[in-house]
Design a protein around this motif. Sequence first.
Motif, PDB file in Angstrom:
ATOM      1  N   TYR A 131       0.823  -1.205   0.000  1.00  0.00           N
ATOM      2  CA  TYR A 131       0.000   0.000   0.000  1.00  0.00           C
ATOM      3  C   TYR A 131       0.860   1.260   0.000  1.00  0.00           C
ATOM      4  O   TYR A 131       0.552   2.232  -0.693  1.00  0.00           O
ATOM      5  CB  TYR A 131      -0.946   0.010   1.198  1.00  0.00           C
ATOM      6  CG  TYR A 131      -1.988  -1.085   1.161  1.00  0.00           C
ATOM      7  CD1 TYR A 131      -2.570  -1.495  -0.029  1.00  0.00           C
ATOM      8  CD2 TYR A 131      -2.394  -1.709   2.334  1.00  0.00           C
ATOM      9  CE1 TYR A 131      -3.527  -2.496  -0.054  1.00  0.00           C
ATOM     10  CE2 TYR A 131      -3.354  -2.714   2.312  1.00  0.00           C
ATOM     11  CZ  TYR A 131      -3.918  -3.104   1.113  1.00  0.00           C
ATOM     12  OH  TYR A 131      -4.865  -4.081   1.092  1.00  0.00           O
ATOM     13  N   LYS A 132       1.938   1.255   0.747  1.00  0.00           N
ATOM     14  CA  LYS A 132       2.849   2.414   0.747  1.00  0.00           C
ATOM     15  C   LYS A 132       3.434   2.623  -0.650  1.00  0.00           C
ATOM     16  O   LYS A 132       3.535   3.760  -1.117  1.00  0.00           O
ATOM     17  CB  LYS A 132       3.964   2.229   1.771  1.00  0.00           C
ATOM     18  CG  LYS A 132       3.517   2.455   3.190  1.00  0.00           C
ATOM     19  CD  LYS A 132       4.693   2.291   4.155  1.00  0.00           C
ATOM     20  CE  LYS A 132       4.253   2.481   5.590  1.00  0.00           C
ATOM     21  NZ  LYS A 132       5.368   2.265   6.539  1.00  0.00           N
ATOM     22  N   ALA A 133       3.800   1.535  -1.316  1.00  0.00           N
ATOM     23  CA  ALA A 133       4.354   1.637  -2.669  1.00  0.00           C
ATOM     24  C   ALA A 133       3.328   2.193  -3.650  1.00  0.00           C
ATOM     25  O   ALA A 133       3.684   2.818  -4.653  1.00  0.00           O
ATOM     26  CB  ALA A 133       4.850   0.270  -3.145  1.00  0.00           C
ATOM     27  N   MET A 134       2.049   1.996  -3.356  1.00  0.00           N
ATOM     28  CA  MET A 134       0.965   2.508  -4.206  1.00  0.00           C
ATOM     29  C   MET A 134       0.621   3.963  -3.877  1.00  0.00           C
ATOM     30  O   MET A 134      -0.251   4.550  -4.501  1.00  0.00           O
ATOM     31  CB  MET A 134      -0.286   1.636  -4.056  1.00  0.00           C
ATOM     32  CG  MET A 134      -0.129   0.209  -4.543  1.00  0.00           C
ATOM     33  SD  MET A 134       0.142   0.049  -6.315  1.00  0.00           S
ATOM     34  CE  MET A 134      -1.406   0.630  -6.962  1.00  0.00           C
ATOM     35  N   GLY A 135       1.282   4.531  -2.855  1.00  0.00           N
ATOM     36  CA  GLY A 135       1.058   5.936  -2.518  1.00  0.00           C
ATOM     37  C   GLY A 135       0.208   6.171  -1.281  1.00  0.00           C
ATOM     38  O   GLY A 135      -0.079   7.315  -0.938  1.00  0.00           O
ATOM     39  N   ALA A 136      -0.197   5.102  -0.606  1.00  0.00           N
ATOM     40  CA  ALA A 136      -1.008   5.258   0.606  1.00  0.00           C
ATOM     41  C   ALA A 136      -0.150   5.754   1.768  1.00  0.00           C
ATOM     42  O   ALA A 136       1.024   5.407   1.875  1.00  0.00           O
ATOM     43  CB  ALA A 136      -1.666   3.932   0.974  1.00  0.00           C
ATOM     44  N   GLU A 137      -0.766   6.555   2.611  1.00  0.00           N
ATOM     45  CA  GLU A 137      -0.098   7.068   3.802  1.00  0.00           C
ATOM     46  C   GLU A 137      -0.773   6.487   5.037  1.00  0.00           C
ATOM     47  O   GLU A 137      -1.959   6.727   5.262  1.00  0.00           O
ATOM     48  CB  GLU A 137      -0.201   8.594   3.845  1.00  0.00           C
ATOM     49  CG  GLU A 137       0.470   9.282   2.694  1.00  0.00           C
ATOM     50  CD  GLU A 137       0.252  10.788   2.725  1.00  0.00           C
ATOM     51  OE1 GLU A 137      -0.180  11.321   3.764  1.00  0.00           O
ATOM     52  OE2 GLU A 137       0.504  11.424   1.699  1.00  0.00           O
ATOM     53  N   PRO A 138      -0.028   5.727   5.850  1.00  0.00           N
ATOM     54  CA  PRO A 138      -0.625   5.196   7.079  1.00  0.00           C
ATOM     55  C   PRO A 138      -1.033   6.340   8.006  1.00  0.00           C
ATOM     56  O   PRO A 138      -0.350   7.355   8.098  1.00  0.00           O
ATOM     57  CB  PRO A 138       0.498   4.381   7.714  1.00  0.00           C
ATOM     58  CG  PRO A 138       1.511   4.182   6.638  1.00  0.00           C
ATOM     59  CD  PRO A 138       1.354   5.315   5.684  1.00  0.00           C
ATOM     60  N   MET A 139      -2.161   6.180   8.652  1.00  0.00           N
ATOM     61  CA  MET A 139      -2.662   7.203   9.565  1.00  0.00           C
ATOM     62  C   MET A 139      -2.434   6.705  10.997  1.00  0.00           C
ATOM     63  O   MET A 139      -3.373   6.347  11.704  1.00  0.00           O
ATOM     64  CB  MET A 139      -4.131   7.488   9.277  1.00  0.00           C
ATOM     65  CG  MET A 139      -4.322   8.018   7.867  1.00  0.00           C
ATOM     66  SD  MET A 139      -5.989   8.535   7.506  1.00  0.00           S
ATOM     67  CE  MET A 139      -6.227   9.847   8.676  1.00  0.00           C
ATOM     68  N   ASP A 140      -1.160   6.701  11.388  1.00  0.00           N
ATOM     69  CA  ASP A 140      -0.764   6.125  12.664  1.00  0.00           C
ATOM     70  C   ASP A 140      -1.392   6.819  13.867  1.00  0.00           C
ATOM     71  O   ASP A 140      -1.495   6.235  14.931  1.00  0.00           O
ATOM     72  CB  ASP A 140       0.767   6.152  12.800  1.00  0.00           C
ATOM     73  CG  ASP A 140       1.444   5.299  11.741  1.00  0.00           C
ATOM     74  OD1 ASP A 140       0.867   4.287  11.320  1.00  0.00           O
ATOM     75  OD2 ASP A 140       2.554   5.668  11.329  1.00  0.00           O
ATOM     76  N   GLU A 141      -1.812   8.055  13.710  1.00  0.00           N
ATOM     77  CA  GLU A 141      -2.368   8.790  14.850  1.00  0.00           C
ATOM     78  C   GLU A 141      -3.835   8.464  15.102  1.00  0.00           C
ATOM     79  O   GLU A 141      -4.438   8.996  16.025  1.00  0.00           O
ATOM     80  CB  GLU A 141      -2.176  10.296  14.652  1.00  0.00           C
ATOM     81  CG  GLU A 141      -2.980  10.889  13.520  1.00  0.00           C
ATOM     82  CD  GLU A 141      -2.351  10.785  12.128  1.00  0.00           C
ATOM     83  OE1 GLU A 141      -2.857  11.432  11.210  1.00  0.00           O
ATOM     84  OE2 GLU A 141      -1.355  10.048  11.942  1.00  0.00           O
ATOM     85  N   TRP A 142      -4.440   7.600  14.294  1.00  0.00           N
ATOM     86  CA  TRP A 142      -5.844   7.245  14.439  1.00  0.00           C
ATOM     87  C   TRP A 142      -5.967   5.812  14.941  1.00  0.00           C
ATOM     88  O   TRP A 142      -5.200   4.938  14.560  1.00  0.00           O
ATOM     89  CB  TRP A 142      -6.568   7.353  13.098  1.00  0.00           C
ATOM     90  CG  TRP A 142      -6.724   8.769  12.638  1.00  0.00           C
ATOM     91  CD1 TRP A 142      -5.807   9.505  11.943  1.00  0.00           C
ATOM     92  CD2 TRP A 142      -7.835   9.629  12.853  1.00  0.00           C
ATOM     93  NE1 TRP A 142      -6.287  10.763  11.697  1.00  0.00           N
ATOM     94  CE2 TRP A 142      -7.542  10.861  12.247  1.00  0.00           C
ATOM     95  CE3 TRP A 142      -9.056   9.463  13.485  1.00  0.00           C
ATOM     96  CZ2 TRP A 142      -8.421  11.927  12.263  1.00  0.00           C
ATOM     97  CZ3 TRP A 142      -9.934  10.522  13.497  1.00  0.00           C
ATOM     98  CH2 TRP A 142      -9.620  11.742  12.896  1.00  0.00           C
ATOM     99  N   THR A 143      -6.957   5.575  15.763  1.00  0.00           N
ATOM    100  CA  THR A 143      -7.276   4.235  16.237  1.00  0.00           C
ATOM    101  C   THR A 143      -8.690   3.903  15.799  1.00  0.00           C
ATOM    102  O   THR A 143      -9.618   4.683  16.033  1.00  0.00           O
ATOM    103  CB  THR A 143      -7.187   4.149  17.779  1.00  0.00           C
ATOM    104  OG1 THR A 143      -5.847   4.471  18.171  1.00  0.00           O
ATOM    105  CG2 THR A 143      -7.570   2.774  18.281  1.00  0.00           C
ATOM    106  N   VAL A 144      -8.865   2.764  15.161  1.00  0.00           N
ATOM    107  CA  VAL A 144     -10.195   2.321  14.735  1.00  0.00           C
ATOM    108  C   VAL A 144     -10.941   1.817  15.966  1.00  0.00           C
ATOM    109  O   VAL A 144     -10.388   1.089  16.779  1.00  0.00           O
ATOM    110  CB  VAL A 144     -10.089   1.200  13.680  1.00  0.00           C
ATOM    111  CG1 VAL A 144     -11.462   0.663  13.326  1.00  0.00           C
ATOM    112  CG2 VAL A 144      -9.360   1.697  12.447  1.00  0.00           C
TER     113      VAL A 144
END
Length: 159
Positions: A131-144
């Motif tokens: 996903y990172k290679a596809m341009g996605a940015e993890p939203m580490d500051e959010w909790t589901v």
Amino acid sequence: MTQIRFARPEDVSTILRFVRELAEFEREADKVVATEALLHEAMFGERPVAEAVIAEREGEPLGMALFFHNFSTWTGWRGLYLEDLYVTPEARGQGVGAALLRHLAGIAVDRGCTRFEWAVLDWNEKAISFYKAMGAEPMDEWTVNRVSGDALTKLAGRG
């Protein structure tokens, strides 16, 4: 060549099979309670709430992406939420997952969405890297967060 098309009612059994295979991969096979009837109603009933696209080669299903629209109050626009992305084990590494993501990104752009989002399990490092290679940015500051079952009934004041 991989082709991607919108799911049709006759694809529901394949979609449910893919959902079950994904749940098994995610170590949660016992959690799947969906049926063909429920998926059919959700995608093709009177008030559809989800859509899917199927990736196939020569009529053979290789994977799917099941998605729905969400809404951002901050942007005032709808977004596209990817609920499940699944590629069969034999088709992995052949660009099917990337083709599905690109196709959904195109749908999002065509429909005026300002976001395309999904969740990934923390332990699935292969998917995270992809996903990172596809341009996605993890939203580490959010909790589901999730409330379900008895807790949902209790929160609703009905149990």
